[in-house]
Each structure stands twice: as structure tokens, then as C-alpha cells.
Design an enzyme around this catalytic site. Structure first.
Site, PDB file in Angstrom:
ATOM      1  N   ARG A  62       0.859  -1.173   0.028  1.00  0.00           N
ATOM      2  CA  ARG A  62       0.081   0.065   0.138  1.00  0.00           C
ATOM      3  C   ARG A  62       0.872   1.175   0.055  1.00  0.00           C
ATOM      4  O   ARG A  62       0.325   2.445  -0.091  1.00  0.00           O
ATOM      5  CB  ARG A  62      -0.870   0.171   1.226  1.00  0.00           C
ATOM      6  CG  ARG A  62      -2.250  -0.285   0.919  1.00  0.00           C
ATOM      7  CD  ARG A  62      -3.282  -0.220   2.384  1.00  0.00           C
ATOM      8  NE  ARG A  62      -4.365   0.034   2.392  1.00  0.00           N
ATOM      9  CZ  ARG A  62      -5.450  -1.122   2.443  1.00  0.00           C
ATOM     10  NH1 ARG A  62      -4.939  -2.344   2.479  1.00  0.00           N
ATOM     11  NH2 ARG A  62      -6.602  -0.742   2.534  1.00  0.00           N
ATOM     12  N   ARG A  65     -17.670  -3.333  10.330  1.00  0.00           N
ATOM     13  CA  ARG A  65     -16.366  -2.760  10.463  1.00  0.00           C
ATOM     14  C   ARG A  65     -16.275  -1.165  10.862  1.00  0.00           C
ATOM     15  O   ARG A  65     -17.079  -0.604  10.457  1.00  0.00           O
ATOM     16  CB  ARG A  65     -15.558  -2.749   8.994  1.00  0.00           C
ATOM     17  CG  ARG A  65     -14.886  -4.230   8.709  1.00  0.00           C
ATOM     18  CD  ARG A  65     -14.308  -4.285   7.204  1.00  0.00           C
ATOM     19  NE  ARG A  65     -13.337  -3.405   7.045  1.00  0.00           N
ATOM     20  CZ  ARG A  65     -12.741  -3.220   5.984  1.00  0.00           C
ATOM     21  NH1 ARG A  65     -12.767  -4.287   5.288  1.00  0.00           N
ATOM     22  NH2 ARG A  65     -11.718  -2.303   5.598  1.00  0.00           N
TER      23      ARG A  65
HETATM   24  P1  AMP Z   1      -8.462  -3.500   4.233  1.00  0.00           P
HETATM   25  O1  AMP Z   1      -9.007  -4.466   4.593  1.00  0.00           O
HETATM   26  O2  AMP Z   1      -7.434  -3.841   3.051  1.00  0.00           O
HETATM   27  O3  AMP Z   1      -9.505  -2.294   3.691  1.00  0.00           O
HETATM   28  O4  AMP Z   1      -7.596  -2.682   5.208  1.00  0.00           O
HETATM   29  C1  AMP Z   1      -8.134  -2.317   6.356  1.00  0.00           C
HETATM   30  C2  AMP Z   1      -7.054  -1.467   7.019  1.00  0.00           C
HETATM   31  O5  AMP Z   1      -5.988  -2.306   7.391  1.00  0.00           O
HETATM   32  C3  AMP Z   1      -6.474  -0.380   6.298  1.00  0.00           C
HETATM   33  O6  AMP Z   1      -7.366   0.961   6.343  1.00  0.00           O
HETATM   34  C4  AMP Z   1      -5.321   0.058   7.117  1.00  0.00           C
HETATM   35  O7  AMP Z   1      -5.585   0.726   8.216  1.00  0.00           O
HETATM   36  C5  AMP Z   1      -4.803  -1.425   7.501  1.00  0.00           C
HETATM   37  N1  AMP Z   1      -3.746  -2.156   6.263  1.00  0.00           N
HETATM   38  C6  AMP Z   1      -4.166  -2.882   5.576  1.00  0.00           C
HETATM   39  N2  AMP Z   1      -3.223  -3.361   4.906  1.00  0.00           N
HETATM   40  C7  AMP Z   1      -2.306  -2.402   4.867  1.00  0.00           C
HETATM   41  C8  AMP Z   1      -1.046  -2.232   4.448  1.00  0.00           C
HETATM   42  N3  AMP Z   1      -0.650  -2.847   3.237  1.00  0.00           N
HETATM   43  N4  AMP Z   1      -0.310  -1.122   4.974  1.00  0.00           N
HETATM   44  C9  AMP Z   1      -0.692  -0.380   5.941  1.00  0.00           C
HETATM   45  N5  AMP Z   1      -2.014  -0.605   6.474  1.00  0.00           N
HETATM   46  C10 AMP Z   1      -2.648  -1.641   6.071  1.00  0.00           C
END
Ligand code: AMP
Length: 200
Positions: free
Chosen positions: A89, A134
Site C-alpha cells: 500500500r 467494520r
Molecule cells: P483493508 O481490509 O485492505 O481495507 O484494510 C483495512 C485497514 O488495515 C487499512 O485501512 C489499514 O489501516 C490497514 N492495512 C491493511 N493493509 C495495510 C498495508 N499494506 N499497510 C498499512 N496498513 C494496512
């Protein structure tokens, strides 16, 4: 091995598409968001460390996420392949993923970039909030996550375009249609070692 990354703005459908692609090609699915939410639910040290970031829609520091991803990816290096969902990310994470794979004499094959317009994303996330429970699927946090995406993640498009690995997918269509397009592009890549350059 077939190693893939899928990225896009919050609510673009990367989780859904990753699950379908993993099933179709027998890949291991590593979702960074799921890994973090699992730690938070279990109340582990790591979970307590990352909770504030996740709930506020901010990125967890690179060092923390890299350690967690390496630990999981290492278990799968003899599998048919891995789909990384929500990771990398940031540019640093992308460079570190390349380094990690190179050290194992592996490589990333394709990077799927999901394109969905902002109104549709907002609609999907606020709809999902009721089911997902969530804390980051709220109007306010959606705004934060969009800004974080634009500032820190969108630059991956340039990085992977430079490596000729980016596959741009219009994610506005129904789930099955989007999956079918991705499958066609992956099959084309596997047959011809060529990535579609237009948005599919
Ligand atoms: P997601 O389920 O992919 O939408 O991720 C939910 C949350 O997890 C994000 O908003 C970040 O707070 C954290 N997160 C997930 N993947 C990453 C990553 N690669 N780097 C940093 N934070 C992450």
C-alpha cells in the site's frame, strides 16, 4: 508460481475478486486487512498496536505490516502462487516485496489495479457497513481512507507500470463480469507472457 497483487481504493472489490481468483488458480490468499483485523479481534499485542490505525482509516507503519506479511508469505513460497490483497500500500512496501521475492528467486507476475468511481465506492462501503460491522466503514472514515489511498497508495500505479505489470480493470461491473475479465487477462498473460495495456 503465479504471484499477483491486487490494489485499489476502499470498497473497490479487491477482497471479493481475490477470493475468486485464488480459488480459480489455486493460489494462497494473503489479505493484509484480514490479518490485522484477526489480530485486533484476538486482542494480541500486535492487534493492540495496530487497532488505532485501522479504526481511524490510517496505514499501519510499514515495518509492522512487512513483518506480518513476510511471516505469512514465507509459508507459501512452495505453493502454486500467492495473491496479495491490500498489500503493498506504499512505495516502500512495494520495493520491499520485490526484494523479498527476489531473495527467494521468485517474482511478481501481475498487478491488478481496480478502478471504481468515488460515488460507487461510497455507496458500496456504507451499504457494507451494516453487514461487515467494520468500524472503518463509516462516512467519515471513508473520507480518510480515500485520502490515504490517493496520497500513499495510488503511486503504485506508476511503480508497476514501469515494470510493465499493471493490469487496469474497470471494477464498476457486476462481480462475475469483473472476475471473468480478470481471468481472461491472467490466461492471456500465462499463454503469451503479455499484459493487456488498455483498461479491461
Ligand atoms: P483493508 O481490509 O485492505 O481495507 O484494510 C483495512 C485497514 O488495515 C487499512 O485501512 C489499514 O489501516 C490497514 N492495512 C491493511 N493493509 C495495510 C498495508 N499494506 N499497510 C498499512 N496498513 C494496512
Amino acid at each position: 508460481m503465479l504471484n499477483l497483487v491486487i490494489f485499489g481504493p476502499p470498497g473497490c472489490g479487491k477482497g471479493t475478486q481475490s477470493t475468486r481468483i485464488a480459488e480459480k488458480y489455486g493460489l494462497m490468499h494473503i489479505s493484509s486487512g484480514d490479518l490485522l483485523r484477526n489480530e485486533i479481534e484476538r486482542g494480541t499485542d500486535l492487534g493492540n498496536q495496530v487497532k488505532q490505525y485501522v479504526e481511524r482509516g490510517l496505514l499501519v507503519p510499514d515495518g509492522i505490516i512487512l513483518k506480518k506479511i513476510y511471516k505469512n508469505a514465507i509459508r507459501f513460497i512452495h505453493s502454486a502462487g500467492i495473491i496479495f490483497d491490500g498489500f503493498p500500500r506504499t512505495l516502500i512496501q512495494a520495493v520491499m516485496l520485490d526484494t523479498f521475492l527476489q531473495k527467494k528467486e521468485l517474482k511478481l507476475n501481475l498487478v491488478i489495479h481496480m478502478l471504481v468511481d468515488r460515488n460507487e465506492l461510497f455507496k458500496r462501503l456504507t451499504g457494507r457497513a451494516e453487514d461487515s460491522g467494520r468500524k472503518d466503514d463509516t462516512d467519515q472514515i471513508f473520507g480518510v481512507r480515500m485520502r490515504v489511498y490517493e496520497k500513499q497508495t495510488h503511486c503504485l500505479k506508476e511503480y508497476y507500470s514501469g515494470q510493465n505489470k499493471i493490469l487496469q480493470v474497470n471494477g464498476m461491473a457486476p462481480v462475475e463480469e469483473v472476475s471473468a475479465k480478470i481471468v481472461r487477462a491472467i490466461d492471456h498473460y500465462r499463454e503469451k507472457n503479455e499484459v493487456f495495456s488498455n483498461v479491461i
